[in-house]
Structure formats: C-alpha cells, structure tokens
Design a protein around this motif. Structure first.
Motif, mmCIF file in Angstrom:
data_model
loop_
_atom_site.group_PDB
_atom_site.id
_atom_site.type_symbol
_atom_site.label_atom_id
_atom_site.label_comp_id
_atom_site.label_asym_id
_atom_site.label_seq_id
_atom_site.Cartn_x
_atom_site.Cartn_y
_atom_site.Cartn_z
ATOM 1 N N PRO A 91 0.836 -1.203 0.000
ATOM 2 C CA PRO A 91 0.000 0.000 0.000
ATOM 3 C C PRO A 91 0.872 1.255 0.000
ATOM 4 N N GLN A 92 0.445 2.264 -0.724
ATOM 5 C CA GLN A 92 1.158 3.533 -0.797
ATOM 6 C C GLN A 92 0.165 4.663 -0.542
ATOM 7 N N PRO A 93 0.204 5.305 0.617
ATOM 8 C CA PRO A 93 -0.703 6.427 0.881
ATOM 9 C C PRO A 93 -0.530 7.523 -0.165
ATOM 10 N N LEU A 94 -1.612 8.205 -0.474
ATOM 11 C CA LEU A 94 -1.543 9.316 -1.412
ATOM 12 C C LEU A 94 -0.722 10.453 -0.798
ATOM 13 N N THR A 95 0.040 11.121 -1.644
ATOM 14 C CA THR A 95 0.927 12.192 -1.194
ATOM 15 C C THR A 95 0.385 13.541 -1.654
ATOM 16 N N PRO A 96 0.156 14.481 -0.750
ATOM 17 C CA PRO A 96 -0.309 15.803 -1.189
ATOM 18 C C PRO A 96 0.764 16.512 -1.996
ATOM 19 N N ALA A 97 0.358 17.109 -3.107
ATOM 20 C CA ALA A 97 1.283 17.838 -3.969
ATOM 21 C C ALA A 97 0.534 19.013 -4.571
ATOM 22 N N ALA A 98 1.217 20.136 -4.740
ATOM 23 C CA ALA A 98 0.577 21.331 -5.280
ATOM 24 C C ALA A 98 0.141 21.134 -6.729
ATOM 25 N N THR A 99 0.806 20.221 -7.449
ATOM 26 C CA THR A 99 0.486 19.953 -8.848
ATOM 27 C C THR A 99 0.243 18.461 -9.025
ATOM 28 N N VAL A 100 -0.875 18.128 -9.655
ATOM 29 C CA VAL A 100 -1.196 16.728 -9.920
ATOM 30 C C VAL A 100 -1.492 16.553 -11.403
ATOM 31 N N PHE A 101 -1.326 15.335 -11.877
ATOM 32 C CA PHE A 101 -1.405 15.060 -13.311
ATOM 33 C C PHE A 101 -2.156 13.757 -13.562
ATOM 34 N N ALA A 102 -3.031 13.763 -14.556
ATOM 35 C CA ALA A 102 -3.706 12.548 -15.024
ATOM 36 C C ALA A 102 -3.368 12.361 -16.496
ATOM 37 N N ARG A 103 -2.890 11.197 -16.845
ATOM 38 C CA ARG A 103 -2.603 10.929 -18.255
ATOM 39 C C ARG A 103 -3.872 10.913 -19.089
ATOM 40 N N TYR A 104 -4.967 10.438 -18.497
ATOM 41 C CA TYR A 104 -6.210 10.294 -19.246
ATOM 42 C C TYR A 104 -7.386 10.796 -18.425
ATOM 43 N N VAL A 105 -8.112 11.750 -18.968
ATOM 44 C CA VAL A 105 -9.406 12.170 -18.428
ATOM 45 C C VAL A 105 -10.392 12.105 -19.585
ATOM 46 N N VAL A 106 -11.526 11.472 -19.365
ATOM 47 C CA VAL A 106 -12.494 11.288 -20.447
ATOM 48 C C VAL A 106 -13.029 12.648 -20.900
ATOM 49 N N ASP A 107 -12.948 12.887 -22.193
ATOM 50 C CA ASP A 107 -13.494 14.090 -22.832
ATOM 51 C C ASP A 107 -14.803 13.689 -23.483
ATOM 52 N N GLU A 108 -15.881 13.820 -22.739
ATOM 53 C CA GLU A 108 -17.150 13.228 -23.156
ATOM 54 C C GLU A 108 -17.728 13.854 -24.411
ATOM 55 N N GLU A 109 -17.360 15.087 -24.734
ATOM 56 C CA GLU A 109 -17.862 15.711 -25.955
ATOM 57 C C GLU A 109 -16.849 15.625 -27.081
ATOM 58 N N GLY A 110 -15.640 15.208 -26.766
ATOM 59 C CA GLY A 110 -14.676 14.837 -27.796
ATOM 60 C C GLY A 110 -14.158 15.934 -28.694
ATOM 61 N N GLY A 111 -13.299 16.830 -28.190
ATOM 62 C CA GLY A 111 -12.592 17.701 -29.118
ATOM 63 C C GLY A 111 -12.510 19.164 -28.759
ATOM 64 N N ASP A 112 -13.495 19.741 -28.091
ATOM 65 C CA ASP A 112 -13.485 21.166 -27.807
ATOM 66 C C ASP A 112 -12.757 21.421 -26.480
ATOM 67 N N GLU A 113 -11.551 21.973 -26.554
ATOM 68 C CA GLU A 113 -10.735 22.150 -25.357
ATOM 69 C C GLU A 113 -11.377 23.095 -24.352
ATOM 70 N N GLU A 114 -11.952 24.192 -24.823
ATOM 71 C CA GLU A 114 -12.542 25.172 -23.912
ATOM 72 C C GLU A 114 -13.684 24.565 -23.115
ATOM 73 N N ARG A 115 -14.522 23.789 -23.780
ATOM 74 C CA ARG A 115 -15.637 23.161 -23.072
ATOM 75 C C ARG A 115 -15.154 22.072 -22.125
ATOM 76 N N PHE A 116 -14.096 21.379 -22.521
ATOM 77 C CA PHE A 116 -13.512 20.379 -21.629
ATOM 78 C C PHE A 116 -13.031 21.040 -20.339
ATOM 79 N N VAL A 117 -12.318 22.153 -20.460
ATOM 80 C CA VAL A 117 -11.821 22.865 -19.284
ATOM 81 C C VAL A 117 -12.981 23.336 -18.417
ATOM 82 N N GLU A 118 -14.042 23.796 -19.025
ATOM 83 C CA GLU A 118 -15.223 24.233 -18.263
ATOM 84 C C GLU A 118 -15.820 23.072 -17.472
ATOM 85 N N ARG A 119 -15.895 21.894 -18.093
ATOM 86 C CA ARG A 119 -16.465 20.739 -17.391
ATOM 87 C C ARG A 119 -15.558 20.304 -16.234
ATOM 88 N N VAL A 120 -14.247 20.379 -16.453
ATOM 89 C CA VAL A 120 -13.323 20.046 -15.370
ATOM 90 C C VAL A 120 -13.492 21.027 -14.217
#
Length: 230
Positions: free
Chosen positions: A122-151
């Motif tokens: 087991p590895q406890p989660l580590t708090p960090a000021a910056t976090v990264f996900a390789r993959y986040v589902v873009d449900e509308e597929g393609g519009d970056e501005e709308r993706f950022v709004e949904r996030v």
C-alpha cells in the motif's frame, strides 16, 4: 487552458481516504492499448472494484512512456516492454487495501500477453501542489474550452477551486468494446487537502480504465504565470 494567479491555497477541501496499492509484475510485453483487457482481467479476481466509487486501475507504462504529455505508440498493435521496475497500481478505499492483495500470485492474460502479479505494498496518497492525469475522459470529444469548463465544474463539486488547468490534445483509446476520447490534464496551485481530495475522488468516468486518476507531478513554480509552457 485556465491559468489564474492566486495566493497560496489553503487545505480547505478536506482529505481523501483512498490509497494506491502497488504490485510487482513479471512479464515481457503488454499492449500499449490495454485498458479494457486489464480492467476485465483484474475484475475477475476483484469484482468488488465495480462497487467502490473511489476505485481505479492505473494504466501500466513502461520505460519508453516517460513522464511527458503523449502516450507512446498510440496504434493498437504497439507493445510496451516491461522491466523489473514496472508496477501495476490500483487505487482503492483505504479499508480495502489488504483485500486487494487477493490479486497476488494471479496470472492475467492481457490480449494474449501473460503477466504474473507479485507482492503488493500500500502507498498512501501524497499531497502535492500539482497533480497530473494521463487520461481524463473528454465526453464531448474535441473542444478544449468546453472540456476545461467541465473540469472546473467537477472541481467545484469537490470544493476545489480551478485555479490552474492545463490539458493535452484529444485522442482516442480504441480498444473494444467502446472507444474513449481522452485528454491528459494537469491541475496546479492546490493546497494539501485539495490535492488529496482530487487524487482520492478523481475526475470523470472510466477510473477502472485508468481515466481520471491523478498523481503528484513536478512543481510548476519556475513557470508560475506562464501561458503555455509545460
């Protein structure tokens, strides 16, 4: 992209209670596009993952993938070479960490490639000021501005301000039974509690396919105020 300057964030969002469980792996190769097959193989042993809202299965990345924005070899025929340092990581509720150990010793067939699951830790989660996900589902597929709004809305639901968001290009994970449109996503300027909540809760669907799972990333202090540098 969203890049707003703010004072030092406070740990006001509470904390999460998920942990990562890292398993040693034995095997030579794994398809780059293995998300669906890996999910199905793991869930045959740990079916309770489907009912655990914080559960996720990190996609496996070999040495060639590095720590950058782009996924190596996006074609469905491309293969990853596994090394002794390669790990399979599950994100599970803290109380389920030992139960996840049932995966140890299992031989999993991932689209014709066999991997053997070894010892776990087991590895406890580590708090960090910056976090990264390789993959986040873009449900509308393609519009970056709308993706950022949904996030931003998803973060608001977690009581986490969307101060700095930087996403990568949209592409598709093509393996059956259904393709997914995804983007990489970096979130910066998080307080410790906010960071743990984002890592524990994730963003968007598909966590058992490796989507919406955040890990600590290098600090962005040197590029504070930048508009497009990664």
């Amino acid at each position: 992209m969203r890049w707003e300057e703010a004072s030092d964030p406070e740990a006001s969002a509470g904390t999460g209670d998920a942990v990562d469980v890292a398993f040693r792996l034995s095997g030579r190769w794994l398809p780059v596009d293995h998300a669906f097959a890996l999910r199905d193989a793991v869930m045959q042993v740990l079916p309770w993952l489907a009912d655990a809202p914080e559960a996720g299965i990190h996609s496996i990345h070999g040495a060639a993938s590095g720590n950058g924005w782009e996924r190596p070899g996006r074609g469905t025929g491309e293969m990853l070479s596994l090394s002794r340092r390669t790990r399979l990581r599950l994100r599970v509720p803290g109380e389920c960490a030992e139960e996840a150990g049932a995966l140890c010793g299992q031989r999993l067939d991932i689209n014709g490639c066999e991997i053997v699951i070894g010892a776990h830790r087991p590895q406890p989660l580590t708090p960090a000021a910056t976090v990264f996900a390789r993959y986040v589902v873009d449900e509308e597929g393609g519009d970056e501005e709308r993706f950022v709004e949904r996030v931003a809305l998803a973060l608001e639901a977690l009581s986490v301000p969307a101060r700095k968001l930087l996403c990568g290009r949209s592409y598709r994970i093509e393996s059956a039974p259904a393709a997914l449109c995804v983007r990489s996503l970096l979130i910066a300027d998080l307080g410790p509690g906010e960071s743990l909540v984002v890592q524990s809760r994730g963003i968007g669907p598909g966590r058992l396919l490796g989507c919406g799972l955040f890990v600590p990333h290098k600090d962005l202090g040197p590029v504070r105020g930048a508009t497009g540098d990664d």
